[in-house]
Design an enzyme around this catalytic site. Structure first.
Site, PDB file in Angstrom:
ATOM      1  N   GLU A  66      -2.081   6.902   7.914  1.00  0.00           N
ATOM      2  CA  GLU A  66      -2.874   8.057   6.750  1.00  0.00           C
ATOM      3  C   GLU A  66      -4.023   8.991   7.811  1.00  0.00           C
ATOM      4  OE1 GLU A  66      -4.188   5.320   3.773  1.00  0.00           O
ATOM      5  OE2 GLU A  66      -5.901   5.547   4.654  1.00  0.00           O
ATOM      6  N   LYS A  97       1.086  -1.132  -0.162  1.00  0.00           N
ATOM      7  CA  LYS A  97      -0.260  -0.019   0.018  1.00  0.00           C
ATOM      8  C   LYS A  97       0.133   1.594   0.278  1.00  0.00           C
ATOM      9  CE  LYS A  97      -3.991  -2.101   1.767  1.00  0.00           C
ATOM     10  NZ  LYS A  97      -5.659  -2.330   3.333  1.00  0.00           N
ATOM     11  N   ARG A  99      -7.182  -7.291  -9.136  1.00  0.00           N
ATOM     12  CA  ARG A  99      -7.965  -8.505  -8.883  1.00  0.00           C
ATOM     13  C   ARG A  99      -9.500  -9.074  -9.077  1.00  0.00           C
ATOM     14  NH1 ARG A  99     -11.088  -9.185  -4.644  1.00  0.00           N
ATOM     15  NH2 ARG A  99      -9.604  -8.051  -2.469  1.00  0.00           N
TER      16      ARG A  99
END
Ligand code: ADP
Ligand code: ADP
Ligand code: MG
Length: 471
Positions: free
Chosen positions: A199, A115, A290
């Site tokens: 974050e 990430k 995916r």
């Protein structure tokens, strides 16, 4: 065109992929471990092979799967979602062994699965990301310093996380200090990596994600968005396409951002770019490389068969559609019917499905691998059925969802189905005003009364089915 595909998965998504293969004239190969010997994907595939006694090991063994695929003459592997689907090493092994991995290239999986790397790539491409770390955190001191800078509340996240795990909101330095070692330990156990980052916590955001398709010729399109704000503990419960909460301008902007994100990393095949939306501000959150659990609702509103496109793209063919060919119509809802007891803190409720009657009628789609008499094994995910409804208008799709949930008969295990009826009945949901706090903000919806037979029609259906089945 690919001729024979091994499906490295189980449950409803394996059945979904087998169905696409059947429609395309492609031979399908199922794999299973012993607890899945009587599973639907095993019965439905053209061929099926056992990968041993252990419930999980076979599904997670790249070498065993790849060598089986070669041995039985497959030219490709479809990984589904979960299991090895976002495992870059598995994709690389396929590439090395001359098998087509139905997904993006292994280096792209690697980059987007991390990430913090994904955030870096997006920043470089001019896609707005949530304010926070650039790279992983070295230690708690760095975390505390950064949190002061961006301001509380913050989200502490596992860099390799997924499935809603390895994420903690921290409202103060004290909480961050407590959560820091916990997230590291959870990340290490669940994802085999101790890396974490921070974050800004976006308070009461909407989770909006965009389905993209990209072929090997460089064409990238989006299939509009899904609103997955109805979540519990960062896991999706009900998904909606398109979002009833976006203006047309926001919709086009976010769709174009997703295409830009996919182009920036040389993406190929189907993927989803997840964003958080607050007011008019959109932030990139992560990309799932995916097919997603909720691809179904996008299929219902656009008519595009996403798994078919995946197989075509992996065959080296161009996309069947240009952006201007993609239109959406009406609304679709997906209910993740989980084998869990909402009244008992969503405790998993595995066991034998003593009686299953599928909902049907106009605008109803069911993706599942259960059947009457099926024993749901305790080793896997608790999601046992996806109920999807479609209708032209928002009020109609809600009514259709209620009706289809009423149609369904699923006995022997506890499920989340009745809980979803309470959500549909809520005024805020009906007004299409909700964010990711909807579920935690409405604990009273868990106290629904058990309705055994909500309508005479449903009762009549159940009785007729029972009589037919000889009970
Ligand atoms: P979606 O984004 O398609 O809604 P979910 O986040 O619900 O998918 O995940 C689908 C399945 O994949 C679940 O079984 C989940 O536990 C699993 N999963 C997702 N990401 C990961 C990951 N990084 N590692 C392990 N399992 C994962
Ligand atoms: P996963 O890989 O497990 O799907 P995500 O990064 O997609 O993890 O986050 C899952 C959910 O957690 C989001 O849908 C959202 O509800 C919540 N979430 C994640 N990051 C933030 C954030 N910065 N602020 C607020 N909520 C967040
Ligand atoms: Mg996510």
């Amino acid at each position: 065109m690919l001729k024979k595909i091994l499906i490295a998965n189980r449950g409803e998504i394996a059945v979904r992929i087998i169905r696409a293969c059947a429609e395309m004239g492609v031979r399908s190969v199922a794999i299973y471990t012993e607890p899945d010997r009587h599973a639907l994907h095993v019965k439905r595939a053209d061929e099926a092979y056992s990968l041993g006694e252990d419930p999980l090991a076979g599904y997670l063994d790249p070498h065993k799967i790849v060598s089986l695929a070669k041995q039985v003459g497959c030219d490709a592997i479809h990984p589904g979602y979960g299991f090895l689907s976002e495992n870059a090493e598995f994709a690389r092994l396929c590439e090395e062994q001359g098998l087509v991995f139905i997904g993006p290239k292994s280096d792209v999986i690697h980059k987007m699965g991390d990430k913090t790397q994904a955030r870096d790539s997006m920043r470089a491409a001019g896609v707005p990301v949530t304010p926070g770390s650039e790279g992983n955190l070295a230690d708690l001191d760095e975390a505390l310093k950064l949190a002061e800078e961006i301001g509380y509340p913050v989200m502490l996240k596992a860099t390799s996380g997924g499935g809603g795990r390895g994420i903690r909101r921290c409202d103060s330095a004290e909480e961050l200090t407590v959560q820091y070692p916990r997230v590291i330990s959870e990340a290490t156990k669940a994802f085999g990596s101790a890396e974490v980052f921070l974050e800004k916590c976006i308070v009461n955001p909407k989770h909006i994600e965009v389905q993209v398709l990209a072929d090997s010729q460089g064409n990238v399109i989006h299939l509009y968005e899904r609103d997955c704000s109805i979540q519990r503990r960062n896991q999706k419960l009900i998904e909606i396409a398109p979002s009833p909460q976006l203006t047309p301008e926001q919709r086009n902007y976010i769709g174009e951002l997703a295409v830009k994100a996919a182009q920036a990393v040389g993406y190929q095949n189907a993927g989803t770019v997840e964003f958080l939306l607050t007011g008019n501000q959109v932030y990139f959150m992560e990309m799932n490389t995916r097919v997603q659990v909720e691809h179904t609702i996008t299929e219902q509103i656009t008519g595009v068969d996403i798994v078919r496109e995946q197989i075509q793209i992996a065959s080296g063919l161009p996309l069947s559609y240009r952006q201007e060919d993609i239109q959406y119509r009406g609304y679709a809802l997906q209910f993740r019917v989980n084998a869990e007891d909402p009244k008992n803190d969503f405790l998993p409720s595995f066991g034998r499905v003593s009686h299953y009657y599928a909902p049907g009628g106009p605008g109803v789609r069911v993706d599942t691998a259960i059947y009457t008499g099926y024993e749901i094994p305790p080793y896997f995910d608790s999601m046992c059925l996806k109920l999807v409804v479609w209708a032209l208008r928002w009020d109609e799709v809600i009514a259709r969802g209620q009706r289809a949930l009423d149609d369904m008969r699923l006995h022997g295990i506890k499920t989340t189905a009745n809980y979803y009826k309470e959500i549909l009945a809520h005024e805020d949901f009906k007004r299409a005003e909700f964010n990711t706090s909807f579920v935690p903000d409405h604990p009273e919806l868990l106290k629904y009364s058990e309705k055994t037979h909500p309508s005479e029609i449903a009762l009549a259906i159940a009785t007729a089915v029972a009589a037919h089945a000889g009970w």
